[in-house]
Design a protein around this motif. Structure first.
Motif, PDB file in Angstrom:
ATOM      1  N   VAL A 102       0.839  -1.203   0.000  1.00  0.00           N
ATOM      2  CA  VAL A 102       0.000   0.000   0.000  1.00  0.00           C
ATOM      3  C   VAL A 102       0.872   1.251   0.000  1.00  0.00           C
ATOM      4  O   VAL A 102       0.640   2.205  -0.772  1.00  0.00           O
ATOM      5  CB  VAL A 102      -0.943  -0.009   1.217  1.00  0.00           C
ATOM      6  CG1 VAL A 102      -1.692   1.317   1.327  1.00  0.00           C
ATOM      7  CG2 VAL A 102      -1.934  -1.161   1.111  1.00  0.00           C
ATOM      8  N   TYR A 103       1.869   1.268   0.856  1.00  0.00           N
ATOM      9  CA  TYR A 103       2.764   2.412   0.979  1.00  0.00           C
ATOM     10  C   TYR A 103       3.509   2.678  -0.324  1.00  0.00           C
ATOM     11  O   TYR A 103       3.456   3.792  -0.891  1.00  0.00           O
ATOM     12  CB  TYR A 103       3.730   2.133   2.126  1.00  0.00           C
ATOM     13  CG  TYR A 103       4.864   3.111   2.301  1.00  0.00           C
ATOM     14  CD1 TYR A 103       4.666   4.474   2.147  1.00  0.00           C
ATOM     15  CD2 TYR A 103       6.138   2.660   2.650  1.00  0.00           C
ATOM     16  CE1 TYR A 103       5.707   5.374   2.323  1.00  0.00           C
ATOM     17  CE2 TYR A 103       7.182   3.541   2.839  1.00  0.00           C
ATOM     18  CZ  TYR A 103       6.967   4.900   2.659  1.00  0.00           C
ATOM     19  OH  TYR A 103       8.001   5.788   2.829  1.00  0.00           O
ATOM     20  N   ALA A 104       4.183   1.658  -0.849  1.00  0.00           N
ATOM     21  CA  ALA A 104       4.970   1.836  -2.066  1.00  0.00           C
ATOM     22  C   ALA A 104       4.079   2.104  -3.273  1.00  0.00           C
ATOM     23  O   ALA A 104       4.417   2.928  -4.139  1.00  0.00           O
ATOM     24  CB  ALA A 104       5.833   0.601  -2.319  1.00  0.00           C
ATOM     25  N   GLY A 105       2.922   1.439  -3.340  1.00  0.00           N
ATOM     26  CA  GLY A 105       2.019   1.652  -4.469  1.00  0.00           C
ATOM     27  C   GLY A 105       1.460   3.061  -4.499  1.00  0.00           C
ATOM     28  O   GLY A 105       1.396   3.697  -5.565  1.00  0.00           O
ATOM     29  N   ALA A 106       1.052   3.580  -3.341  1.00  0.00           N
ATOM     30  CA  ALA A 106       0.490   4.932  -3.288  1.00  0.00           C
ATOM     31  C   ALA A 106       1.549   5.976  -3.609  1.00  0.00           C
ATOM     32  O   ALA A 106       1.283   6.936  -4.363  1.00  0.00           O
ATOM     33  CB  ALA A 106      -0.107   5.187  -1.909  1.00  0.00           C
ATOM     34  N   VAL A 107       2.740   5.831  -3.064  1.00  0.00           N
ATOM     35  CA  VAL A 107       3.818   6.784  -3.354  1.00  0.00           C
ATOM     36  C   VAL A 107       4.185   6.746  -4.834  1.00  0.00           C
ATOM     37  O   VAL A 107       4.400   7.783  -5.467  1.00  0.00           O
ATOM     38  CB  VAL A 107       5.048   6.491  -2.475  1.00  0.00           C
ATOM     39  CG1 VAL A 107       6.250   7.312  -2.941  1.00  0.00           C
ATOM     40  CG2 VAL A 107       4.748   6.798  -1.015  1.00  0.00           C
ATOM     41  N   THR A 108       4.240   5.546  -5.408  1.00  0.00           N
ATOM     42  CA  THR A 108       4.581   5.414  -6.824  1.00  0.00           C
ATOM     43  C   THR A 108       3.538   6.085  -7.705  1.00  0.00           C
ATOM     44  O   THR A 108       3.879   6.816  -8.648  1.00  0.00           O
ATOM     45  CB  THR A 108       4.713   3.931  -7.202  1.00  0.00           C
ATOM     46  OG1 THR A 108       5.748   3.323  -6.400  1.00  0.00           O
ATOM     47  CG2 THR A 108       5.062   3.769  -8.665  1.00  0.00           C
ATOM     48  N   ALA A 109       2.261   5.850  -7.419  1.00  0.00           N
ATOM     49  CA  ALA A 109       1.194   6.475  -8.211  1.00  0.00           C
ATOM     50  C   ALA A 109       1.266   7.999  -8.105  1.00  0.00           C
ATOM     51  O   ALA A 109       1.157   8.716  -9.116  1.00  0.00           O
ATOM     52  CB  ALA A 109      -0.166   5.962  -7.737  1.00  0.00           C
ATOM     53  N   GLY A 110       1.462   8.498  -6.886  1.00  0.00           N
ATOM     54  CA  GLY A 110       1.563   9.944  -6.709  1.00  0.00           C
ATOM     55  C   GLY A 110       2.771  10.524  -7.419  1.00  0.00           C
ATOM     56  O   GLY A 110       2.683  11.579  -8.070  1.00  0.00           O
ATOM     57  N   GLN A 111       3.893   9.824  -7.329  1.00  0.00           N
ATOM     58  CA  GLN A 111       5.114  10.317  -7.994  1.00  0.00           C
ATOM     59  C   GLN A 111       4.935  10.392  -9.501  1.00  0.00           C
ATOM     60  O   GLN A 111       5.328  11.385 -10.136  1.00  0.00           O
ATOM     61  CB  GLN A 111       6.282   9.379  -7.667  1.00  0.00           C
ATOM     62  CG  GLN A 111       6.821   9.521  -6.266  1.00  0.00           C
ATOM     63  CD  GLN A 111       8.036  10.439  -6.237  1.00  0.00           C
ATOM     64  OE1 GLN A 111       8.350  11.110  -7.204  1.00  0.00           O
ATOM     65  NE2 GLN A 111       8.695  10.480  -5.108  1.00  0.00           N
ATOM     66  N   VAL A 112       4.354   9.361 -10.091  1.00  0.00           N
ATOM     67  CA  VAL A 112       4.190   9.349 -11.543  1.00  0.00           C
ATOM     68  C   VAL A 112       3.264  10.479 -11.985  1.00  0.00           C
ATOM     69  O   VAL A 112       3.553  11.206 -12.943  1.00  0.00           O
ATOM     70  CB  VAL A 112       3.661   7.978 -12.009  1.00  0.00           C
ATOM     71  CG1 VAL A 112       3.258   8.032 -13.481  1.00  0.00           C
ATOM     72  CG2 VAL A 112       4.710   6.902 -11.784  1.00  0.00           C
ATOM     73  N   VAL A 113       2.150  10.666 -11.286  1.00  0.00           N
ATOM     74  CA  VAL A 113       1.172  11.681 -11.683  1.00  0.00           C
ATOM     75  C   VAL A 113       1.742  13.091 -11.498  1.00  0.00           C
ATOM     76  O   VAL A 113       1.770  13.908 -12.435  1.00  0.00           O
ATOM     77  CB  VAL A 113      -0.132  11.519 -10.880  1.00  0.00           C
ATOM     78  CG1 VAL A 113      -1.072  12.701 -11.145  1.00  0.00           C
ATOM     79  CG2 VAL A 113      -0.813  10.214 -11.248  1.00  0.00           C
ATOM     80  N   PHE A 114       2.214  13.398 -10.297  1.00  0.00           N
ATOM     81  CA  PHE A 114       2.621  14.776 -10.001  1.00  0.00           C
ATOM     82  C   PHE A 114       3.981  15.116 -10.611  1.00  0.00           C
ATOM     83  O   PHE A 114       4.209  16.265 -11.010  1.00  0.00           O
ATOM     84  CB  PHE A 114       2.623  15.000  -8.491  1.00  0.00           C
ATOM     85  CG  PHE A 114       1.245  14.964  -7.889  1.00  0.00           C
ATOM     86  CD1 PHE A 114       0.368  16.020  -8.072  1.00  0.00           C
ATOM     87  CD2 PHE A 114       0.818  13.873  -7.166  1.00  0.00           C
ATOM     88  CE1 PHE A 114      -0.904  15.998  -7.530  1.00  0.00           C
ATOM     89  CE2 PHE A 114      -0.465  13.829  -6.620  1.00  0.00           C
ATOM     90  CZ  PHE A 114      -1.328  14.893  -6.807  1.00  0.00           C
TER      91      PHE A 114
END
Length: 269
Positions: A70-82
């Motif tokens: 959950v932690y790595a997936g959420a950070v990865t999604a946020g990093q890619v988008v922003f």
């Protein structure tokens, strides 16, 4: 002869890089007595799965892996988008102070992480986010200097004629980004996602600071706590490390083709 020497050097480098992971996986299948009495590179015989069964049943490894996912997936999604949106602004748009703002932001890469830990912790405490997923995710979910720089440099290789043609057809800024640049940037986005996921999955310091309970304990903290409680039971530590390593291997195998393409290709097909 030069080609043979080159391949031998590359093979030696690959062996040095991969050997620790192979020895970890190999030792995880050994019996407890063999872990300390045999070299790590000696094949496990007889092979046992008891270490994995024990660490899975006695400790909340499933929970630790889920929290890390959950932690790595959420950070990865946020990093890619922003990071993508910020990279587009810095790389393709013109506004006053753009370059000064970009290089000033990029200069923050020189600030050690340890310097920002206390301020970040105080901010999370003021918002009541200690020992929560939001407290784990928010500090790095909105892009990092490295991620923005990586995507920006790739965007700058894409010919502006493509963007101009889209604008002539009536495309706006968001349409140009989504329908023109992003399809051409899949390799670099896959590279950013892979690097971010692996880095976040392996992070220990920030989860150690901001969490204090099993409800949000990630796998790195779980293995660390296991070592502290059972410092002599290395067979369990190796089994837990092997379980934590497997998702990273899967991620790399899935995206390795895109990583190579991001290095070899420009944005023009």
């Amino acid at each position: 002869m030069k080609r043979i020497a080159l391949y031998l050097a590359l093979f030696a480098g690959a062996v040095v890089s991969v050997a620790p992971y192979l020895m970890t996986l190999n030792s995880a299948f050994k019996e407890p007595a063999q872990v300390l009495t045999t070299p790590a590179w000696e094949p496990a015989f007889p092979v046992t799965l008891e270490n994995f069964a024990q660490v899975w049943s006695q400790y909340d490894m499933a929970g630790f892996l889920l929290h890390s996912l959950v932690y790595a997936g959420a950070v990865t999604a946020g990093q890619v988008v922003f990071s993508t949106m910020a990279a587009y602004a810095f790389g393709r748009m013109s506004f006053p102070g753009r370059d000064v703002l970009f290089w000033g932001y990029l200069a923050t890469m020189m600030v050690p992480q340890i310097v920002t830990l206390v301020p970040l912790f105080l901010i999370m405490r003021e918002f009541g986010l200690i020992d929560t997923y939001l407290g784990l995710i928010l500090p790095t979910a909105f892009g990092t200097p490295y991620g923005i720089f990586l995507v920006r440099q790739y965007f700058r290789t894409i010919p502006r004629d493509l963007e101009s043609a889209a604008r002539i057809d009536g495309a706006g800024t968001l349409t140009v980004l989504v329908r023109v640049l992003l399809p051409l940037s899949r390799p670099i986005l896959a590279t950013l996602a892979t690097i971010t996921f692996i880095t976040t999955w392996n992070t220990l310091l920030w989860p150690l600071i901001v969490t204090n309970g099993d409800a949000t304990r990630v796998v790195t903290l779980g293995i660390s706590a296991l070592k502290g409680q059972h410092s002599s039971q290395y067979h369990l530590i190796l089994a837990a490390a092997a379980l934590a390593l497997l998702p990273l291997i899967v991620i790399f195998l899935l995206f390795q083709r895109h990583i190579v393409r991001s290095i070899a290709l420009t944005g023009l097909k």
